[in-house]
Motif scaffolding. Sequence first.
Motif, mmCIF file in Angstrom:
data_model
loop_
_atom_site.group_PDB
_atom_site.id
_atom_site.type_symbol
_atom_site.label_atom_id
_atom_site.label_comp_id
_atom_site.label_asym_id
_atom_site.label_seq_id
_atom_site.Cartn_x
_atom_site.Cartn_y
_atom_site.Cartn_z
ATOM 1 N N GLY A 6 -5.238 16.846 -0.801
ATOM 2 C CA GLY A 6 -4.676 15.686 -0.117
ATOM 3 C C GLY A 6 -3.787 14.846 -1.013
ATOM 4 O O GLY A 6 -3.435 13.722 -0.664
ATOM 5 N N TRP A 7 -3.409 15.391 -2.154
ATOM 6 C CA TRP A 7 -2.631 14.658 -3.159
ATOM 7 C C TRP A 7 -1.294 14.146 -2.631
ATOM 8 O O TRP A 7 -0.760 13.160 -3.132
ATOM 9 C CB TRP A 7 -2.401 15.544 -4.381
ATOM 10 N N SER A 8 -0.781 14.781 -1.571
ATOM 11 C CA SER A 8 0.530 14.399 -1.042
ATOM 12 C C SER A 8 0.457 13.712 0.311
ATOM 13 O O SER A 8 1.474 13.234 0.799
ATOM 14 C CB SER A 8 1.417 15.657 -0.925
ATOM 15 N N THR A 9 -0.739 13.634 0.909
ATOM 16 C CA THR A 9 -0.803 13.248 2.316
ATOM 17 C C THR A 9 -1.829 12.175 2.684
ATOM 18 O O THR A 9 -1.879 11.768 3.852
ATOM 19 C CB THR A 9 -1.134 14.492 3.168
ATOM 20 N N VAL A 10 -2.646 11.711 1.756
ATOM 21 C CA VAL A 10 -3.785 10.866 2.146
ATOM 22 C C VAL A 10 -3.441 9.397 2.402
ATOM 23 O O VAL A 10 -4.284 8.639 2.861
ATOM 24 C CB VAL A 10 -4.913 10.918 1.086
ATOM 25 N N TYR A 11 -2.219 8.994 2.132
ATOM 26 C CA TYR A 11 -1.877 7.571 2.220
ATOM 27 C C TYR A 11 -0.833 7.325 3.308
ATOM 28 O O TYR A 11 0.092 8.116 3.499
ATOM 29 C CB TYR A 11 -1.332 7.094 0.872
ATOM 30 N N ASN A 12 -0.973 6.229 4.001
ATOM 31 C CA ASN A 12 0.077 5.724 4.889
ATOM 32 C C ASN A 12 -0.028 4.209 4.861
ATOM 33 O O ASN A 12 -1.049 3.644 5.276
ATOM 34 C CB ASN A 12 -0.085 6.257 6.313
ATOM 35 N N GLY A 13 1.001 3.557 4.329
ATOM 36 C CA GLY A 13 0.879 2.128 4.119
ATOM 37 C C GLY A 13 2.148 1.346 4.353
ATOM 38 O O GLY A 13 3.231 1.905 4.595
ATOM 39 N N ASP A 14 2.012 0.054 4.286
ATOM 40 C CA ASP A 14 3.085 -0.915 4.462
ATOM 41 C C ASP A 14 4.212 -0.633 3.464
ATOM 42 O O ASP A 14 3.972 -0.483 2.271
ATOM 43 C CB ASP A 14 2.503 -2.313 4.230
ATOM 44 N N CYS A 15 5.432 -0.592 3.961
ATOM 45 C CA CYS A 15 6.581 -0.303 3.103
ATOM 46 C C CYS A 15 6.838 -1.393 2.060
ATOM 47 O O CYS A 15 7.590 -1.165 1.106
ATOM 48 C CB CYS A 15 7.835 -0.102 3.950
ATOM 49 N N ARG A 16 6.207 -2.545 2.236
ATOM 50 C CA ARG A 16 6.387 -3.622 1.252
ATOM 51 C C ARG A 16 5.493 -3.450 0.028
ATOM 52 O O ARG A 16 5.688 -4.122 -0.987
ATOM 53 C CB ARG A 16 6.093 -4.973 1.908
ATOM 54 N N VAL A 17 4.513 -2.554 0.108
ATOM 55 C CA VAL A 17 3.568 -2.340 -1.000
ATOM 56 C C VAL A 17 4.145 -1.312 -1.976
ATOM 57 O O VAL A 17 4.478 -0.198 -1.575
ATOM 58 C CB VAL A 17 2.210 -1.853 -0.460
ATOM 59 N N PRO A 18 4.274 -1.634 -3.250
ATOM 60 C CA PRO A 18 4.870 -0.700 -4.218
ATOM 61 C C PRO A 18 4.034 0.568 -4.419
ATOM 62 O O PRO A 18 2.802 0.531 -4.368
ATOM 63 C CB PRO A 18 4.927 -1.521 -5.511
ATOM 64 N N ALA A 19 4.716 1.668 -4.635
ATOM 65 C CA ALA A 19 4.063 2.950 -4.908
ATOM 66 C C ALA A 19 4.901 3.739 -5.905
ATOM 67 O O ALA A 19 6.044 3.386 -6.213
ATOM 68 C CB ALA A 19 3.863 3.741 -3.614
ATOM 69 N N ARG A 20 4.333 4.810 -6.414
ATOM 70 C CA ARG A 20 4.990 5.656 -7.418
ATOM 71 C C ARG A 20 5.698 6.835 -6.752
ATOM 72 O O ARG A 20 5.701 6.982 -5.527
ATOM 73 C CB ARG A 20 3.942 6.201 -8.400
ATOM 74 N N PHE A 21 6.258 7.727 -7.606
ATOM 75 C CA PHE A 21 6.789 9.019 -7.155
ATOM 76 C C PHE A 21 6.165 10.125 -7.989
ATOM 77 O O PHE A 21 5.803 9.925 -9.156
ATOM 78 C CB PHE A 21 8.306 9.119 -7.351
#
Length: 198
Positions: free
Chosen positions: A178-193
């Motif tokens: 699930g390393w590529s698929t487990v998250y779905n969140g607010d576009c305002r919250v910062p995330a990595r690549f």
Amino acid sequence: RSGLTGPTGATGATGPVNPSVQTGLCEVLTAAKRPLPQGLDCPSKLVFATSSMVAGNFGGLAAADTICNNEAAAAGRVGTFKAWLSDSMQSPSTRMTQSAVPLRRSDGALVAYNWADLTDGSLHAAISQTASGVGIDGVVWTNTAANGTILSSSHCNNWTASGGSLTGAGGAPNITDGWSTVYNGDCRVPARFYCIQQ
């Protein structure tokens, strides 16, 4: 360079294995997902997660690729890198080199034997290090299914917006399933690549 050695005569003397033989052995073992013997010098590609985190309006796939390449260069890594990322039209399956060689973290840990292994749904080691080998956690923007195709319409308006109810799909760098698929969140919250050497 460290090389695999083998017999060169009846006396048992050893010498370097012919480079073409070594290349062939690397290809056979990699395709079969077999462990590589110590001393066998096989080529590999680097996979890492970015140290920086950005909101979902970072500007699209090319902008994410630039972040990957800037962080790789800052860590002294050579080569060209692309973000494991999809929008409404493109995905890693269409825009990345589908590697025939192993993919490894900065510390040398095996992430996948090749592209087919990378996209089979489970990793051998989590992509939990930056280009310089620092451990990280958090979440990662991807909108990419485990097989490298577009996951959904959750892509922050092709990664250009972060307002209202927009969401972005992603994964988590500290897991192997699930390393590529487990998250779905607010576009305002910062995330990595995730960044993969081409």
